[in-house]
Design a protein around this motif. Structure first.
Motif, short mmCIF file in Angstrom:
data_model
loop_
_atom_site.label_atom_id
_atom_site.label_comp_id
_atom_site.label_asym_id
_atom_site.label_seq_id
_atom_site.Cartn_x
_atom_site.Cartn_y
_atom_site.Cartn_z
N PRO A 74 0.56 -1.14 0.10
CA PRO A 74 0.06 -0.02 0.09
C PRO A 74 0.90 1.14 -0.19
O PRO A 74 2.09 1.24 0.49
N ALA A 75 0.37 2.45 -0.49
CA ALA A 75 1.25 3.53 -0.47
C ALA A 75 1.70 3.90 0.93
O ALA A 75 0.81 3.85 1.82
N GLN A 76 2.91 4.49 1.16
CA GLN A 76 3.36 4.60 2.41
C GLN A 76 3.29 6.04 2.62
O GLN A 76 3.65 7.01 1.87
N LYS A 77 3.60 6.64 3.88
CA LYS A 77 3.81 7.92 4.17
C LYS A 77 4.96 8.37 3.78
O LYS A 77 5.05 9.68 3.17
N SER A 78 6.18 7.69 3.85
CA SER A 78 7.40 8.14 3.36
C SER A 78 7.88 7.28 2.19
O SER A 78 7.79 6.04 2.27
N PHE A 79 8.94 7.65 1.40
CA PHE A 79 9.56 7.00 0.36
C PHE A 79 10.48 6.07 1.06
O PHE A 79 10.41 4.91 0.61
N ALA A 80 11.14 6.37 2.05
CA ALA A 80 12.11 5.51 2.65
C ALA A 80 11.26 4.21 3.24
O ALA A 80 11.80 3.20 3.34
N ASP A 81 9.97 4.36 3.76
CA ASP A 81 9.20 3.44 4.30
C ASP A 81 8.78 2.45 2.93
O ASP A 81 8.55 1.06 3.49
N SER A 204 12.10 11.78 -5.52
CA SER A 204 11.61 11.85 -4.30
C SER A 204 11.60 13.26 -3.67
O SER A 204 13.01 13.53 -3.82
N ARG A 205 10.94 13.97 -2.91
CA ARG A 205 11.27 14.97 -1.90
C ARG A 205 12.43 14.48 -0.91
O ARG A 205 13.17 15.37 -0.58
N GLU A 206 12.30 13.41 -0.73
CA GLU A 206 13.28 12.70 0.50
C GLU A 206 14.67 12.63 -0.06
O GLU A 206 15.81 12.77 0.62
N GLY A 216 16.07 14.16 6.71
CA GLY A 216 14.88 13.52 6.30
C GLY A 216 14.95 12.01 6.41
O GLY A 216 15.97 11.54 6.74
N PRO A 217 13.68 11.28 6.16
CA PRO A 217 13.78 9.83 6.47
C PRO A 217 14.64 9.09 5.54
O PRO A 217 14.97 8.16 5.89
N VAL A 292 12.83 9.60 -18.47
CA VAL A 292 11.55 8.86 -18.47
C VAL A 292 10.67 9.24 -17.19
O VAL A 292 11.01 9.30 -16.25
N HIS A 293 9.35 9.55 -17.80
CA HIS A 293 8.34 9.76 -16.76
C HIS A 293 7.54 8.64 -16.52
O HIS A 293 7.03 8.08 -17.60
N CYS A 294 7.09 8.24 -15.50
CA CYS A 294 6.19 6.92 -15.09
C CYS A 294 4.94 7.40 -14.37
O CYS A 294 4.78 7.60 -13.15
N PRO A 295 3.72 7.94 -15.34
CA PRO A 295 2.81 8.74 -14.41
C PRO A 295 2.08 7.95 -13.50
O PRO A 295 1.45 8.72 -12.38
N ARG A 296 1.79 6.62 -13.59
CA ARG A 296 0.93 6.10 -12.48
C ARG A 296 1.81 5.89 -11.24
O ARG A 296 1.34 5.94 -10.27
N SER A 297 3.01 5.63 -11.31
CA SER A 297 3.99 5.33 -10.35
C SER A 297 4.20 6.63 -9.68
O SER A 297 4.26 6.48 -8.43
N HIS A 298 4.19 7.43 -10.29
CA HIS A 298 4.26 8.91 -9.96
C HIS A 298 3.20 9.57 -9.07
O HIS A 298 3.23 9.97 -8.07
N ASN A 299 1.87 9.20 -9.51
CA ASN A 299 0.69 9.35 -8.67
C ASN A 299 0.92 8.47 -7.60
O ASN A 299 0.34 9.17 -6.30
N TYR A 300 1.05 7.27 -7.54
CA TYR A 300 0.88 6.49 -6.33
C TYR A 300 1.94 6.88 -5.38
O TYR A 300 1.48 6.96 -4.07
N PHE A 301 3.32 7.56 -5.71
CA PHE A 301 4.18 8.20 -4.47
C PHE A 301 3.54 9.53 -4.23
O PHE A 301 3.90 10.01 -2.99
N GLY A 302 2.57 10.18 -4.91
CA GLY A 302 2.30 11.58 -4.71
C GLY A 302 3.29 12.38 -4.93
O GLY A 302 3.51 13.32 -3.86
N HIS A 303 4.16 12.18 -5.84
CA HIS A 303 5.37 13.14 -6.08
C HIS A 303 4.86 14.64 -6.55
O HIS A 303 3.71 14.54 -7.11
#
Ligand code: ZN
Length: 422
Positions: A74-81, A204-206, A216-217, A292-303
């Protein structure tokens, strides 16, 4: 063989109504209006009917290793998670599981009209156990975060497996998991053997927080597993990357599809986190790389929003990829194109289709062989239902079902349509 369709979308000029493509061996011999093609060429005709015939789609960034992780993280709060979560799942998988996962991924990609994939694998030693049904570039994904002293050894052992395959490249995973030595070693090999390079950058922001502010995490996580952190605290990921990479052309490799030597070798996945100073740097820098842009993975992570228009205006070649099913739901590039269209409604469907055909062919340095329907190009073709009532490109992007006819390297690999041989 002559393949006739209601419309042929060549991606090389206007679509051709009642068009046809003549194929001989693995190459396109001729393309034009059906009557002309029939007059100029011999051989049996396959009519795919009320469909658009177009170049097969090219996935510019994928990890088939993780096809079996669909829906498992499931989508996580943090990229590190998320990294911790995927590492936990990976620890449960055996080499047999990975071979099955890669094989399943190939079948799914093929079903959705992908005829070529740039695939990163963390297990190059398993490549010989997989029979790809489509065109493939194998990239060995390399991580030396726990063993930086063994960077050369890691690359050399990947090379052993990669060299058994016709098209391959190297993928130091990311700045936060691969050492400077590993990046440099990969660049040296790429220059020597004229192969492609790819990496994840500024995803990612992280990652930005880690390199720019040493906090950061992600910073805490990689530090906790022993990564030296002396490259953190001042530069952005892009600045670090440009410091690391070199430039320059390399000689053509015998046996490979003819390569345009003027292109640099890096294919950079993501590039989401860019500061204003990064954009200034991109404007001034001579470094060119493919994005390379990955639109749905991008949305999943909320970048943060992908800076498509700015990168395009700077002349970057932007391609689409699916990333892995650990952060996506399917391997359909049609869904990827639709997700991109949702985020960028002002970009024409034709330009979006270019991002899954012409642009990745260029990124893979095969713009003279793939991504368009042109005389002399490889015969990688797919057919998509297409009536006269709506815009052709809109209909292509709207496909929400498996492709019913496709050909790779001159061989029909899927044919479940009502198409008739005559
Ligand atoms: Zn990736």
């Amino acid at each position: 063989m002559i393949i006739r369709a209601r419309i042929v979308v060549t991606m090389d000029g206007s679509p051709i109504e009642n068009g046809a493509v003549a194929v001989s061996g693995n190459r396109i011999l001729d393309v034009g209006r059906f009557d002309d093609i029939k007059a100029r060429n011999t051989g049996s005709t396959v009519d795919v009917g009320e469909q658009a015939l177009l170049p097969g789609l090219i996935n510019a960034h994928c990890h088939l290793d993780y096809t079996c992780l669909r829906g498992k993280i499931p989508a996580q709060k943090s990229f590190a998670d998320w990294i911790k979560a995927i590492n936990a799942k990976k620890s449960e998988l055996s080499p047999r599981n990975y071979v099955a996962s890669i094989t399943e991924g190939f079948e799914e990609a093929k079903r959705f009209g992908t005829t070529a994939i740039a695939n990163l694998t963390a297990f190059p030693e398993l490549i010989s156990q997989v029979q790809p049904p489509i065109r493939i570039w194998w990239f060995a994904e390399l991580i030396d975060i726990r063993t930086p002293a063994r960077a050369n050894e890691l690359v050399d052992s990947a090379l052993e497996a990669l060299k058994q395959t016709p098209s391959w490249g190297l993928a130091p995973h990311a700045l936060f998991t691969a050492s400077s030595n590993l990046f440099r070693r990969c660049e040296n090999i790429a220059r020597r053997d004229n192969v492609l390079l790819t990496t994840h950058l500024a995803e990612s922001r992280e990652e930005m927080e880690m390199f720019r502010h040493a906090s950061g995490p992600l910073h805490e996580f990689v530090k906790s597993i022993g990564r030296p952190m002396d490259d953190c605290g001042s530069k952005t990921p892009l600045e670090r990357f440009l410091d690391l990479i070199g430039s320059g052309a390399s000689p053509n490799r015998p046996g490979a599809i003819e390569v345009n030597r003027s292109y640099p070798s890096w294919i950079v996945a993501h590039l989401n986190e860019l500061t204003e100073s990064d954009f200034d740097l991109l404007k001034r820098s001579n470094s060119e790389f493919q994005v390379v842009h990955c639109p749905r993975s991008h949305n999943y992570f909320g970048h943060r929003a992908f800076a498509f228009k700015r990168l395009r205006s700077l002349g970057f070649n932007v391609c689409l990829g699916t990333d892995s099913l650990a952060s996506n739901e399917t391997l359909s590039l049609f869904e990827e194109m639709r997700a991109f269209q949702k985020n960028f409604p002002c970009v024409s469907p034709e330009e979006i289709l270019q991002m899954a055909t012409v642009n990745p062919a260029r990124a893979l340095r095969c713009e003279n062989a793939l991504g368009q329907i042109r005389r002399g190009f490889r015969a990688d073709l797919i057919a998509v239902p297409c009536s006269t009532s709506t815009d052709t490109f809109e209909q292509i992007l709207a496909l929400d079902a498996p492709v019913n006819w496709s050909m790779v390297n001159g061989k029909v690999i899927a044919s479940v349509s009502k198409s008739a041989a005559c």
